[in-house]
Design an enzyme around this catalytic site. Structure first.
Site, PDB file in Angstrom:
ATOM      1  N   SER A  58     -12.739 -24.189   0.941  1.00  0.00           N
ATOM      2  CA  SER A  58     -12.229 -25.383   0.264  1.00  0.00           C
ATOM      3  C   SER A  58     -11.357 -26.231   1.188  1.00  0.00           C
ATOM      4  O   SER A  58     -11.499 -27.453   1.238  1.00  0.00           O
ATOM      5  CB  SER A  58     -11.442 -24.982  -0.990  1.00  0.00           C
ATOM      6  OG  SER A  58     -10.373 -24.108  -0.652  1.00  0.00           O
ATOM      7  N   TYR A  96     -17.129 -24.166  -3.181  1.00  0.00           N
ATOM      8  CA  TYR A  96     -15.686 -24.295  -2.991  1.00  0.00           C
ATOM      9  C   TYR A  96     -15.094 -25.603  -3.497  1.00  0.00           C
ATOM     10  O   TYR A  96     -13.909 -25.652  -3.812  1.00  0.00           O
ATOM     11  CB  TYR A  96     -15.351 -24.144  -1.502  1.00  0.00           C
ATOM     12  CG  TYR A  96     -15.726 -22.790  -0.947  1.00  0.00           C
ATOM     13  CD1 TYR A  96     -14.978 -21.666  -1.256  1.00  0.00           C
ATOM     14  CD2 TYR A  96     -16.836 -22.630  -0.120  1.00  0.00           C
ATOM     15  CE1 TYR A  96     -15.309 -20.414  -0.754  1.00  0.00           C
ATOM     16  CE2 TYR A  96     -17.184 -21.378   0.383  1.00  0.00           C
ATOM     17  CZ  TYR A  96     -16.415 -20.283   0.066  1.00  0.00           C
ATOM     18  OH  TYR A  96     -16.755 -19.049   0.553  1.00  0.00           O
ATOM     19  N   GLY A 183       1.820 -28.447   5.033  1.00  0.00           N
ATOM     20  CA  GLY A 183       2.370 -29.394   4.073  1.00  0.00           C
ATOM     21  C   GLY A 183       1.869 -29.102   2.673  1.00  0.00           C
ATOM     22  O   GLY A 183       1.147 -28.133   2.444  1.00  0.00           O
ATOM     23  N   ALA A 187      -6.204 -28.252  -1.798  1.00  0.00           N
ATOM     24  CA  ALA A 187      -7.467 -28.813  -1.324  1.00  0.00           C
ATOM     25  C   ALA A 187      -8.164 -29.706  -2.357  1.00  0.00           C
ATOM     26  O   ALA A 187      -8.601 -30.813  -2.031  1.00  0.00           O
ATOM     27  CB  ALA A 187      -8.396 -27.678  -0.889  1.00  0.00           C
ATOM     28  N   LYS A 238       6.048 -19.803   2.067  1.00  0.00           N
ATOM     29  CA  LYS A 238       5.945 -20.390   0.722  1.00  0.00           C
ATOM     30  C   LYS A 238       4.879 -19.689  -0.097  1.00  0.00           C
ATOM     31  O   LYS A 238       4.964 -19.639  -1.333  1.00  0.00           O
ATOM     32  CB  LYS A 238       5.696 -21.900   0.816  1.00  0.00           C
ATOM     33  CG  LYS A 238       4.420 -22.306   1.558  1.00  0.00           C
ATOM     34  CD  LYS A 238       3.179 -22.319   0.695  1.00  0.00           C
ATOM     35  CE  LYS A 238       1.937 -22.580   1.505  1.00  0.00           C
ATOM     36  NZ  LYS A 238       0.712 -22.584   0.676  1.00  0.00           N
ATOM     37  N   ASP A 291       5.676 -28.044   0.668  1.00  0.00           N
ATOM     38  CA  ASP A 291       4.599 -27.090   0.405  1.00  0.00           C
ATOM     39  C   ASP A 291       5.004 -26.088  -0.665  1.00  0.00           C
ATOM     40  O   ASP A 291       4.198 -25.667  -1.498  1.00  0.00           O
ATOM     41  CB  ASP A 291       4.243 -26.373   1.707  1.00  0.00           C
ATOM     42  CG  ASP A 291       2.825 -25.818   1.706  1.00  0.00           C
ATOM     43  OD1 ASP A 291       2.110 -26.016   0.708  1.00  0.00           O
ATOM     44  OD2 ASP A 291       2.436 -25.186   2.699  1.00  0.00           O
ATOM     45  N   SER A 301      -3.205 -23.367  -6.893  1.00  0.00           N
ATOM     46  CA  SER A 301      -2.753 -22.488  -5.812  1.00  0.00           C
ATOM     47  C   SER A 301      -3.322 -21.083  -5.998  1.00  0.00           C
ATOM     48  O   SER A 301      -3.124 -20.449  -7.039  1.00  0.00           O
ATOM     49  CB  SER A 301      -1.225 -22.429  -5.785  1.00  0.00           C
ATOM     50  OG  SER A 301      -0.775 -21.323  -5.040  1.00  0.00           O
ATOM     51  N   ASN A 303      -2.355 -18.423  -4.402  1.00  0.00           N
ATOM     52  CA  ASN A 303      -1.254 -17.465  -4.417  1.00  0.00           C
ATOM     53  C   ASN A 303      -0.561 -17.433  -5.770  1.00  0.00           C
ATOM     54  O   ASN A 303      -0.213 -16.366  -6.280  1.00  0.00           O
ATOM     55  CB  ASN A 303      -0.262 -17.824  -3.311  1.00  0.00           C
ATOM     56  CG  ASN A 303      -0.876 -17.690  -1.935  1.00  0.00           C
ATOM     57  OD1 ASN A 303      -1.049 -16.600  -1.413  1.00  0.00           O
ATOM     58  ND2 ASN A 303      -1.242 -18.819  -1.331  1.00  0.00           N
TER      59      ASN A 303
END
Length: 415
Positions: A58, A96, A183, A187, A238, A291, A301, A303
């Site tokens: 992605s 993606y 940053g 995506a 982050k 970020d 995200s 994560n």
């Protein structure tokens, strides 16, 4: 088999590479009356500058789109031939980036030699743990003097090396030709051309500026700095805080809990990065605070999503199976804690994430902002103001970051 010319128009600079000859219009043929899209905010760079993007996930595909929309002549390397064919022929990457139309000037190939042939800048977007092996494969085809740019946000397990360090170790190039980009860069939002900004970092300001001139268009703005350590560690750290935010979100805790963890997480990120030689201002910029905000608050995200699944009671193996793409935060927890211990940096948030991953801490009990080594009240900062160049400097950096995001990068200067 080569796809039909009508669906695969290579640029003049790549006609030799892909073995396609362009036909001249016959005498008397009227020029096309199709109206071209106006060149709005096109960067002042050499038209058709040849670049390569390695990795068609992605982020790799999105960054290839950024470069193509900015006027570069881009070839994207995809490991799977069928994916390369879909990108080239259908202008789509349905695996993606579903629903996103890719620019006509973007071509893809499954051959590294074709992707890298003549590329003046090479952007690398592969999983961090496979970077070393991919660089070994790419090295024979790298053009002399090419700039190599890391789009990755991770550290290598075992060595603890940042991505730029691995690039410098594997490739026989001048370290000044290595850069990293970081940053608030989710995506799918960027692929939809929602305005955002990033920072390009290199030991050489000239290299950072050369990359930034290519990596900008009407919806994407690049700033520059020379703090590679802070820029790369900001992108790594982050992710770990975003996993923690996902965990407490999955448990059902509210905004107070998340705001406390984000704020204390920024302190941990800054302490860690400064211990390794970063400038604290970088962690208050796009590669750190910017970020962190985007990654912690967005369901896009990976994560954050992985953490939310953990908070809902899924085990780590089940989470890994459900995630369709690499989740860098999960892979970086161990290496980051090893590096933190080597410098004597306390990271309670990351440590409790490690315990949740190991199954030794219930997600509901994750409250690192409440844990202290002493019952005595502590200062909010864990490094002294002199080492951080003063609280006023840090606040000034925070204010500049919010100004950059609010004004979509219209202010002059670097990050």
């Amino acid at each position: 088999m080569r796809p039909p010319r009508s669906s695969w128009p290579p640029s003049p600079s790549c006609s030799k590479i892909f073995g396609v000859r362009r036909r001249r219009p016959s005498a008397g043929t009227r020029p096309s009356t199709i109206r071209k899209r106006p060149a709005v905010l096109k960067p002042k760079v050499q038209p058709g500058k040849r670049v390569a993007v390695l990795g068609a996930g992605s982020w790799g595909t999105t960054f290839a789109k950024i470069l193509a929309d900015g006027g570069a002549d881009v070839v994207l390397w995809a490991r799977r031939p069928e994916l390369a064919r879909e990108i080239t022929e259908a202008r789509r990457n349905s695996d993606y980036l579903p629903g996103i139309n890719l620019p006509e000037g973007l071509r893809a190939t499954a051959r590294l030699d074709l992707a890298l042939a003549g590329a003046e800048q090479v952007f690398v977007s592969v999983p961090s743990q496979s970077l070393r092996e991919n660089l070994i494969l790419a090295e024979p085809f790298l053009a002399p003097g090419a700039i190599v740019v890391s789009l990755m946000k991770g550290v290598e397990r075992g060595s603890g090396l940042r991505m730029s360090q691995i690039i410098a170790e594997i490739l026989p190039i001048n370290p000044d030709l290595i850069a990293a980009i970081s940053g608030p860069n989710l995506a799918l939002e960027i692929a939809k051309e929602q305005p955002t900004a990033a920072v390009v970092s290199s030991n050489s300001l000239e290299t950072a500026q050369a990359v930034a001139m290519l990596a900008r268009n009407r919806y994407f703005r690049s700033y520059v700095n020379t703090d590679v350590i802070g820029t790369e560690f900001g992108g790594v750290l982050k992710n770990l805080i975003a996993v923690a935010i996902g965990i407490v979100d999955g448990v059902g805790y509210g905004e107070n809990t998340k705001a406390s963890i984000i704020t204390r997480g920024l302190v941990e990120m800054t302490d860690f990065a400064v211990a390794y030689g970063a400038h604290p201002e970088t962690l208050a910029g796009l590669a750190g605070l910017g970020d962190l905000i985007a990654t912690c608050q967005s369901p896009l995200s990976r994560n954050n999503t992985a953490g939310r699944l953990l908070g809902q009671g899924y085990g780590i193996n089940d989470v890994v199976k459900q995630m369709q793409q690499t989740t860098e935060g999960l892979a970086s927890v161990g290496p980051i804690l090893d590096l933190a211990r080597a410098k004597g940096v306390d990271m309670p948030i990351v440590e409790q994430v490690r315990q949740v991953l190991a199954g030794t801490l219930k997600p509901r009990d994750l409250a690192p902002h409440l844990t202290t080594d002493s019952a005595e009240p502590q200062g909010e900062r864990t490094i002294d103001d002199e080492q951080a160049h003063g609280g006023a400097a840090l606040w000034g950096s925070v204010k500049r970051t919010f100004d950059q995001l609010r004004h979509s990068g219209r202010r002059p200067g670097g990050d």
